[in-house]
Design a protein around this motif. Sequence first.
Motif, PDB file in Angstrom:
ATOM      1  N   GLY A 120      -1.637   6.773 -11.367  1.00  0.00           N
ATOM      2  CA  GLY A 120      -0.280   7.144 -11.759  1.00  0.00           C
ATOM      3  C   GLY A 120       0.777   6.620 -10.807  1.00  0.00           C
ATOM      4  O   GLY A 120       1.828   6.126 -11.238  1.00  0.00           O
ATOM      5  N   VAL A 121       0.505   6.700  -9.508  1.00  0.00           N
ATOM      6  CA  VAL A 121       1.463   6.209  -8.512  1.00  0.00           C
ATOM      7  C   VAL A 121       1.605   4.698  -8.623  1.00  0.00           C
ATOM      8  O   VAL A 121       2.719   4.165  -8.607  1.00  0.00           O
ATOM      9  N   LEU A 122       0.489   3.996  -8.752  1.00  0.00           N
ATOM     10  CA  LEU A 122       0.548   2.533  -8.863  1.00  0.00           C
ATOM     11  C   LEU A 122       1.282   2.114 -10.132  1.00  0.00           C
ATOM     12  O   LEU A 122       2.062   1.162 -10.119  1.00  0.00           O
ATOM     13  N   MET A 123       1.052   2.819 -11.226  1.00  0.00           N
ATOM     14  CA  MET A 123       1.749   2.503 -12.473  1.00  0.00           C
ATOM     15  C   MET A 123       3.243   2.796 -12.344  1.00  0.00           C
ATOM     16  O   MET A 123       4.080   2.034 -12.828  1.00  0.00           O
ATOM     17  N   LEU A 124       3.579   3.892 -11.673  1.00  0.00           N
ATOM     18  CA  LEU A 124       4.981   4.233 -11.432  1.00  0.00           C
ATOM     19  C   LEU A 124       5.674   3.135 -10.626  1.00  0.00           C
ATOM     20  O   LEU A 124       6.756   2.663 -10.993  1.00  0.00           O
ATOM     21  N   VAL A 125       5.046   2.708  -9.537  1.00  0.00           N
ATOM     22  CA  VAL A 125       5.640   1.665  -8.698  1.00  0.00           C
ATOM     23  C   VAL A 125       5.746   0.354  -9.474  1.00  0.00           C
ATOM     24  O   VAL A 125       6.775  -0.335  -9.423  1.00  0.00           O
ATOM     25  N   GLY A 126       4.703   0.004 -10.223  1.00  0.00           N
ATOM     26  CA  GLY A 126       4.731  -1.225 -11.026  1.00  0.00           C
ATOM     27  C   GLY A 126       5.896  -1.247 -12.001  1.00  0.00           C
ATOM     28  O   GLY A 126       6.585  -2.251 -12.150  1.00  0.00           O
ATOM     29  N   GLY A 127       6.148  -0.126 -12.652  1.00  0.00           N
ATOM     30  CA  GLY A 127       7.269  -0.046 -13.589  1.00  0.00           C
ATOM     31  C   GLY A 127       8.614   0.042 -12.898  1.00  0.00           C
ATOM     32  O   GLY A 127       9.602  -0.545 -13.345  1.00  0.00           O
ATOM     33  N   ALA A 128       8.653   0.746 -11.761  1.00  0.00           N
ATOM     34  CA  ALA A 128       9.920   0.960 -11.053  1.00  0.00           C
ATOM     35  C   ALA A 128      10.451  -0.308 -10.390  1.00  0.00           C
ATOM     36  O   ALA A 128      11.658  -0.414 -10.144  1.00  0.00           O
ATOM     37  N   MET A 129       9.587  -1.275 -10.119  1.00  0.00           N
ATOM     38  CA  MET A 129      10.050  -2.511  -9.485  1.00  0.00           C
ATOM     39  C   MET A 129      10.852  -3.396 -10.446  1.00  0.00           C
ATOM     40  O   MET A 129      11.561  -4.291 -10.016  1.00  0.00           O
ATOM     41  N   VAL A 130      10.763  -3.121 -11.732  1.00  0.00           N
ATOM     42  CA  VAL A 130      11.377  -3.997 -12.735  1.00  0.00           C
ATOM     43  C   VAL A 130      12.895  -3.845 -12.874  1.00  0.00           C
ATOM     44  O   VAL A 130      13.606  -4.855 -12.902  1.00  0.00           O
ATOM     45  N   PRO A 131      13.462  -2.652 -12.997  1.00  0.00           N
ATOM     46  CA  PRO A 131      14.887  -2.543 -13.337  1.00  0.00           C
ATOM     47  C   PRO A 131      15.866  -3.199 -12.363  1.00  0.00           C
ATOM     48  O   PRO A 131      16.845  -3.796 -12.797  1.00  0.00           O
ATOM     49  N   LEU A 132      15.617  -3.088 -11.057  1.00  0.00           N
ATOM     50  CA  LEU A 132      16.565  -3.676 -10.100  1.00  0.00           C
ATOM     51  C   LEU A 132      16.623  -5.198 -10.271  1.00  0.00           C
ATOM     52  O   LEU A 132      17.715  -5.780 -10.338  1.00  0.00           O
ATOM     53  N   TRP A 133      15.481  -5.849 -10.377  1.00  0.00           N
ATOM     54  CA  TRP A 133      15.475  -7.295 -10.598  1.00  0.00           C
ATOM     55  C   TRP A 133      16.096  -7.628 -11.945  1.00  0.00           C
ATOM     56  O   TRP A 133      16.807  -8.615 -12.091  1.00  0.00           O
ATOM     57  N   PHE A 134      15.838  -6.803 -12.958  1.00  0.00           N
ATOM     58  CA  PHE A 134      16.415  -7.043 -14.281  1.00  0.00           C
ATOM     59  C   PHE A 134      17.941  -7.050 -14.208  1.00  0.00           C
ATOM     60  O   PHE A 134      18.600  -7.870 -14.834  1.00  0.00           O
ATOM     61  N   LEU A 135      18.510  -6.149 -13.431  1.00  0.00           N
ATOM     62  CA  LEU A 135      19.962  -6.092 -13.255  1.00  0.00           C
ATOM     63  C   LEU A 135      20.493  -7.406 -12.666  1.00  0.00           C
ATOM     64  O   LEU A 135      21.467  -7.972 -13.165  1.00  0.00           O
ATOM     65  N   PHE A 136      19.824  -7.900 -11.615  1.00  0.00           N
ATOM     66  CA  PHE A 136      20.242  -9.168 -11.021  1.00  0.00           C
ATOM     67  C   PHE A 136      20.004 -10.333 -11.979  1.00  0.00           C
ATOM     68  O   PHE A 136      20.847 -11.212 -12.121  1.00  0.00           O
ATOM     69  N   ALA A 137      18.834 -10.348 -12.625  1.00  0.00           N
ATOM     70  CA  ALA A 137      18.498 -11.441 -13.550  1.00  0.00           C
ATOM     71  C   ALA A 137      19.483 -11.487 -14.715  1.00  0.00           C
ATOM     72  O   ALA A 137      19.849 -12.568 -15.181  1.00  0.00           O
TER      73      ALA A 137
END
Length: 192
Positions: A120-137
């Motif tokens: 659960g923690v690894l899945m949370l971190v995997g998903g949480a890393m996406v939005p910040l980069w998406f904002l910049f991208a």
Amino acid sequence: MKTSSRNRFTTQDIVLMAMLAAVNAVLTVYLGPVNKLLGSLGGPIATSVTTGLYIVYGLLAYYIIRKPGTAAITYGIGGTIQALTGPVYGIASCFVAAACYMIVAEALFAFFRCKRWGTGVLMLVGGAMVPLWFLFAANMFGYTAWPTSVLIIALLVRILSGVLLCGLLVKVLGDALKRTGLLRRFALGMKV
């Protein structure tokens, strides 16, 4: 502030981080054109499917090594190697993406004090890393011109990809590597 000897990086730690970053850079060379093809076939939502594969290496390093700073070093090395390979999306994207991933991963593992490593923690971190980069991208690559519904669906697909193709895949790969005995000198492979 003193760093405890158990949190200092060994040569083996650094070599593993560099190896994972190098493997990811090679993978990225092949994923870039695949994503361009997906974009031409299914637009921004289709390209969102592979997002988790771009970030798996840093989280895998963190899962194996389990020391603060692992994401910063691994994503930093990865961004540098990717920049040297002549990325499809430009050199700046390599460094900005790496910075976004390392900030989020380091913050979340600091929150968990580098003590929680379940699926659960690894899945949370995997998903949480996406939005910040998406904002910049979105600003770097003109995603802001997309209709709002497409933007939202693309973000959700990318988060899901981060959860599954990064977080869950890290758990599966890490545990498979642990069973081989190759990781016995790393935190993941040590007997508790």
